[in-house]
Design an enzyme around this catalytic site. Structure first.
Site, mmCIF file in Angstrom:
data_model
loop_
_atom_site.group_PDB
_atom_site.id
_atom_site.type_symbol
_atom_site.label_atom_id
_atom_site.label_comp_id
_atom_site.label_asym_id
_atom_site.label_seq_id
_atom_site.Cartn_x
_atom_site.Cartn_y
_atom_site.Cartn_z
ATOM 1 N N HIS A 14 0.838 -1.194 0.000
ATOM 2 C CA HIS A 14 0.000 0.000 0.000
ATOM 3 C C HIS A 14 0.873 1.244 0.000
ATOM 4 O O HIS A 14 2.104 1.174 0.050
ATOM 5 C CB HIS A 14 -0.998 0.010 1.178
ATOM 6 C CG HIS A 14 -0.430 0.438 2.486
ATOM 7 N ND1 HIS A 14 -1.197 0.869 3.532
ATOM 8 C CD2 HIS A 14 0.851 0.504 2.931
ATOM 9 C CE1 HIS A 14 -0.427 1.182 4.552
ATOM 10 N NE2 HIS A 14 0.810 0.972 4.227
ATOM 11 N N CYS A 33 5.146 5.098 5.246
ATOM 12 C CA CYS A 33 3.999 4.564 4.511
ATOM 13 C C CYS A 33 3.631 5.436 3.307
ATOM 14 O O CYS A 33 2.732 5.088 2.546
ATOM 15 C CB CYS A 33 2.790 4.373 5.434
ATOM 16 S SG CYS A 33 2.889 2.831 6.369
ATOM 17 N N HIS A 39 5.235 -0.128 -0.623
ATOM 18 C CA HIS A 39 5.930 -0.981 0.345
ATOM 19 C C HIS A 39 4.890 -1.967 0.848
ATOM 20 O O HIS A 39 3.694 -1.784 0.621
ATOM 21 C CB HIS A 39 6.485 -0.158 1.515
ATOM 22 C CG HIS A 39 5.389 0.487 2.309
ATOM 23 N ND1 HIS A 39 4.777 1.624 1.885
ATOM 24 C CD2 HIS A 39 4.768 0.119 3.452
ATOM 25 C CE1 HIS A 39 3.812 1.948 2.752
ATOM 26 N NE2 HIS A 39 3.793 1.041 3.709
ATOM 27 N N HIS A 41 3.287 -4.813 3.915
ATOM 28 C CA HIS A 41 3.169 -5.208 5.312
ATOM 29 C C HIS A 41 2.709 -6.658 5.374
ATOM 30 O O HIS A 41 1.981 -7.116 4.497
ATOM 31 C CB HIS A 41 2.128 -4.359 6.058
ATOM 32 C CG HIS A 41 2.506 -2.929 6.211
ATOM 33 N ND1 HIS A 41 3.415 -2.496 7.165
ATOM 34 C CD2 HIS A 41 2.108 -1.820 5.546
ATOM 35 C CE1 HIS A 41 3.550 -1.177 7.079
ATOM 36 N NE2 HIS A 41 2.771 -0.735 6.100
ATOM 37 N N ASP A 79 -4.511 -10.618 -0.490
ATOM 38 C CA ASP A 79 -3.209 -11.262 -0.283
ATOM 39 C C ASP A 79 -2.314 -11.127 -1.517
ATOM 40 O O ASP A 79 -2.725 -11.481 -2.629
ATOM 41 C CB ASP A 79 -3.403 -12.740 0.074
ATOM 42 C CG ASP A 79 -2.103 -13.394 0.516
ATOM 43 O OD1 ASP A 79 -1.273 -12.709 1.152
ATOM 44 O OD2 ASP A 79 -1.923 -14.591 0.220
ATOM 45 N N HIS A 80 -1.118 -10.598 -1.305
ATOM 46 C CA HIS A 80 -0.171 -10.328 -2.387
ATOM 47 C C HIS A 80 -0.735 -9.377 -3.427
ATOM 48 O O HIS A 80 -0.426 -9.476 -4.629
ATOM 49 C CB HIS A 80 0.349 -11.631 -3.010
ATOM 50 C CG HIS A 80 1.291 -12.354 -2.100
ATOM 51 N ND1 HIS A 80 0.872 -12.999 -0.959
ATOM 52 C CD2 HIS A 80 2.636 -12.495 -2.135
ATOM 53 C CE1 HIS A 80 1.926 -13.513 -0.349
ATOM 54 N NE2 HIS A 80 3.005 -13.215 -1.032
ATOM 55 N N GLU A 126 -0.920 -4.267 11.688
ATOM 56 C CA GLU A 126 -0.128 -3.923 10.507
ATOM 57 C C GLU A 126 1.362 -4.138 10.741
ATOM 58 O O GLU A 126 2.099 -4.493 9.839
ATOM 59 C CB GLU A 126 -0.386 -2.468 10.109
ATOM 60 C CG GLU A 126 0.192 -2.096 8.760
ATOM 61 C CD GLU A 126 0.013 -0.620 8.444
ATOM 62 O OE1 GLU A 126 -0.797 -0.300 7.566
ATOM 63 O OE2 GLU A 126 0.679 0.216 9.077
HETATM 64 NI NI NI Z 1 2.527 1.109 5.369
#
Ligand code: NI
Length: 137
Positions: A14, A33, A39, A41, A79-80, A126
């Protein structure tokens, strides 16, 4: 009343960014972020459902049914994936953990109700140090 929780894990990318803010302000408010090139998580999702215990099964709701719903409605979509770009139920929503938890609640509530339970809490972790809980209002 008994509370049961299903825990699921997924990885997603995200970026926290407001287009109406300068790069400097995005960096100041959102920190790492806001990285322009995304990037990821490793998220942990906790779905807590409450209800009375069925005298026949001894369950509030079968946790495997809850797992199936979470997989279909959430995990398969995130997911992914890139939460900003790929996830229909996050379209147009700034993907903070807070907003994400509220969106996941909306996605799951109806199906949990159909199973005979009542959604109590969506908790999303997160990072090792941060998590958010949403109780529906
Ligand atoms: Ni982030």
């Amino acid at each position: 009343m008994v509370y049961i929780t299903r825990k699921e894990i997924f990885s997603a990318a995200h970026k926290l960014e407001r287009k109406d803010w300068s790069d400097e302000k995005n960096k100041e408010i959102f920190g790492k972020c806001s990285n322009p090139n995304w990037h990821g998580h490793n998220y942990t999702l906790f779905v807590t459902v409450k209800g009375e215990v069925d005298t026949e099964t001894g369950f509030v709701i079968n946790l495997s049914d809850i797992s199936k719903i979470i997989h279909t409605k959430i995990i398969a979509k995130v997911d992914h994936k890139n939460i900003n770009l790929d996830v229909d139920f996050m379209e147009g929503i700034l993907p903070s953990t807070e907003n994400f938890a509220m969106a996941v609640w909306k996605e799951l509530e109806g199906s949990i109700t159909l199973l005979g339970g009542s959604l109590h809490c969506i908790k999303i972790q997160e990072t090792e140090k941060n998590y958010v809980e949403y109780f529906g209002n």
